[in-house]
Enzyme design. Structure first.
Site, short mmCIF file in Angstrom:
data_model
loop_
_atom_site.label_atom_id
_atom_site.label_comp_id
_atom_site.label_asym_id
_atom_site.label_seq_id
_atom_site.Cartn_x
_atom_site.Cartn_y
_atom_site.Cartn_z
N HIS A 143 21.90 -32.17 19.16
CA HIS A 143 23.04 -31.70 18.35
C HIS A 143 22.57 -30.90 17.13
O HIS A 143 23.26 -30.89 16.11
CB HIS A 143 23.91 -32.88 17.87
N SER A 264 15.12 -5.52 5.72
CA SER A 264 16.46 -4.99 5.53
C SER A 264 16.36 -3.69 4.73
O SER A 264 15.43 -3.52 3.94
CB SER A 264 17.30 -6.01 4.77
N LYS A 270 13.73 -9.69 3.13
CA LYS A 270 14.11 -10.10 4.49
C LYS A 270 13.01 -9.88 5.51
O LYS A 270 12.28 -8.92 5.46
CB LYS A 270 15.37 -9.31 4.95
N GLU A 277 16.54 -11.62 18.36
CA GLU A 277 18.00 -11.42 18.37
C GLU A 277 18.42 -10.45 19.47
O GLU A 277 19.41 -10.66 20.18
CB GLU A 277 18.46 -10.87 17.02
N LYS A 312 23.75 0.04 42.08
CA LYS A 312 22.44 0.45 41.56
C LYS A 312 22.26 0.42 40.05
O LYS A 312 21.26 -0.11 39.56
CB LYS A 312 22.10 1.87 42.08
N1 ARG Z 1 24.31 6.93 48.12
C1 ARG Z 1 24.73 5.97 49.10
C2 ARG Z 1 24.60 4.57 48.54
O1 ARG Z 1 23.95 4.39 47.60
C3 ARG Z 1 23.88 6.10 50.31
C4 ARG Z 1 24.57 5.74 51.58
C5 ARG Z 1 25.68 6.71 51.84
N2 ARG Z 1 26.25 6.49 53.13
C6 ARG Z 1 27.35 7.11 53.48
N3 ARG Z 1 27.81 6.86 54.65
N4 ARG Z 1 27.98 7.92 52.68
O2 ARG Z 1 25.17 3.62 49.04
#
Ligand code: ARG
Length: 448
Positions: A143, A264, A270, A277, A312
């Site tokens: 705590h 700071s 500081k 952080e 991605k």
């Molecule tokens: N740029 C696409 C992805 O990252 C690749 C696959 C695309 N496939 C398609 N049938 N358009 O998923």
């Protein structure tokens, strides 16, 4: 109307997969020739052409063209420009759907390797601190209230164990995604006599995916990576929080090296623990990306949908955030100086020993629950009178329980710690066992 053609473009971020994409294409072309699906001369031209493409990319000379949308189309077009019509045979028996599924697996596998190395280096730093301050006793907290004395090394090794489980989670993730998706085609398989096992072995996958629809639709390996990353960041964030607290003037437990603090702009005194952080803050964005991938996946009908392209950026961001955070901690921790006088002084404060005094009474035959009550009343009495337990005369002690004797004054922080001598406890010999275990794990990992 505005031009919307760049909405679907991914080349500015998926180009990061170029090595994986090229390795996959080379293995695929070679297999196609071995199986008699394309002429060997064409495969040879494709393979050397792909090496030339890779060289161009690495030299920064590759003519990236957003009009070609993604990495796959950019590389294939450039290959055909370089080697002529043979380049057009590369995509035989393949779809961008199984191609991107392969690229992402290859990339994730490499990211797991880098992450485990990063976790290992933070573990080494924790072991280094544990060894450096091996016998230093500090207050242990529950705590965020001072609770019982513990060894600082025990505290550091607690984080070692958390990161050890993180290593295990990343290894599990790598194990489950160790299947080659290539050969699944767009979704249904391909009408050529391919040899998927040969490609799997060149690309160092243990197995081939057993279902083509699953292979092109699945990104659960990414969700696993994200979740292992979120948990690892959570661990680093808890350590960050402790470093922030410990480096406050109020606590004054540690001092970070100058490189890892910032002054700071207006307050010259500081020493802000900005790196800790920021690590704590970056944990939030890693959690966000975990939610992102889970949400992208949740409503998708089989099989491939273009939504998957949104797997991605969050992933790359998580990989970068995690690796840079681990690298900062591996370098910051060794320079963290423990204020041993202060932590030992606070660990010796008599209230911290209340549990030990209750255990002392238990040793004299008092049931634990009763001993606990005695100590609660004693602590209240001392607190009200501004007294310390260690200064209380023995007659005063005896007013609360007749079992108290002069040996009560032998109870110190060091004795308290030494008494916790069962497996996993904070007694010096048990912590030495924990340290030996940690060093053994690191030595075995280093030898692999
Ligand atoms: N740029 C696409 C992805 O990252 C690749 C696959 C695309 N496939 C398609 N049938 N358009 O998923």
């Amino acid at each position: 109307m505005q031009d919307h053609s760049d909405y679907t473009v991914s080349i500015h971020y998926d180009r990061r997969l170029y090595r994986q994409d090229i390795a996959g294409s080379k293995a695929h072309a070679d297999m196609l020739a071995t199986q008699g699906i394309i002429p060997r001369e064409d495969a040879d031209a494709i393979i050397s052409g792909l090496s030339a493409v890779q060289e161009e990319i690495e030299q920064g000379e590759f003519p990236w063209d957003p009009a070609l949308e993604d990495l796959h189309m950019n590389i294939e077009r450039r290959l055909t420009d370089l080697i002529g019509p043979a380049g057009a045979r590369l995509h035989t028996g393949r779809s961008r759907n199984d191609q991107i599924a392969l690229d992402m697996r290859l990339y994730t596998r490499a990211a797991v390797g880098d992450t485990v190395a990063g976790l290992r280096s933070v573990q080494r730093a924790l072991v280094g601190l544990a060894e450096q301050y091996i016998n230093v006793v500090m207050p242990g907290y529950t705590h965020l209230q001072r609770a019982q004395p513990v060894l600082f090394a025990h505290h550091m090794l607690a984080y070692f164990e958390m990161l050890e489980r993180d290593v295990g989670r990343f290894a599990d993730c790598a194990g489950r995604m160790d299947v080659l998706p290539l050969g699944s085609g767009a979704l249904a398989g391909v009408p050529y006599p391919t040899d998927r096992n040969a490609v799997a072995s060149v690309l160092e996958f243990s197995e081939i995916s057993p279902n083509s629809m699953d292979a092109v639709a699945d990104r659960d390996f990414l969700a696993e990576f994200h979740s292992a990353a979120a948990i690892a960041m959570m661990h680093v964030s808890r350590l960050s929080e402790e470093i922030v607290i410990w480096s406050s003037r109020e606590f004054d437990f540690v001092r970070l090296a100058d490189e890892f603090t910032t002054g700071s702009s207006i307050m010259p005194q500081k020493r802000n623990p900005d790196f800790a952080e920021i690590a704590r803050g970056k944990t939030g964005r890693v959690y966000g990306s975990l939610m992102g991938i889970l949400t992208v996946l949740k409503g998708l009908p089989l099989t491939y949908n273009r939504d998957l392209q949104e797997d991605k950026e969050g992933f790359f961001d998580t990989v970068d955030t995690l690796l840079s955070t681990l690298s900062v901690f591996a370098d910051m921790l060794p320079g963290m100086k423990l204020n041993t006088d202060r932590v030992e002084f606070l660990a010796g404060e008599s209230y911290m020993l209340a549990t030990d005094l209750a255990d002392y009474l238990v040793g004299k035959g008092v049931p634990f629950r009763d001993a606990h009550g005695v100590m609660r009343r004693l602590c209240q009495h001392c607190e009200a009178g501004g007294l310390s337990l260690s200064d209380l005369p023995i007659d005063e002690y005896r007013r609360f329980a007749p079992q108290f004797d002069d040996d009560v004054y032998a109870i110190t922080a060091a004795a308290s710690v030494a008494a916790r001598d069962n497996p996993g406890g904070t007694a010096p010999n048990r912590v030495a066992e924990g340290l030996a275990r940690a060093k053994n794990i690191l030595a075995t990992a280093g030898a692999q």
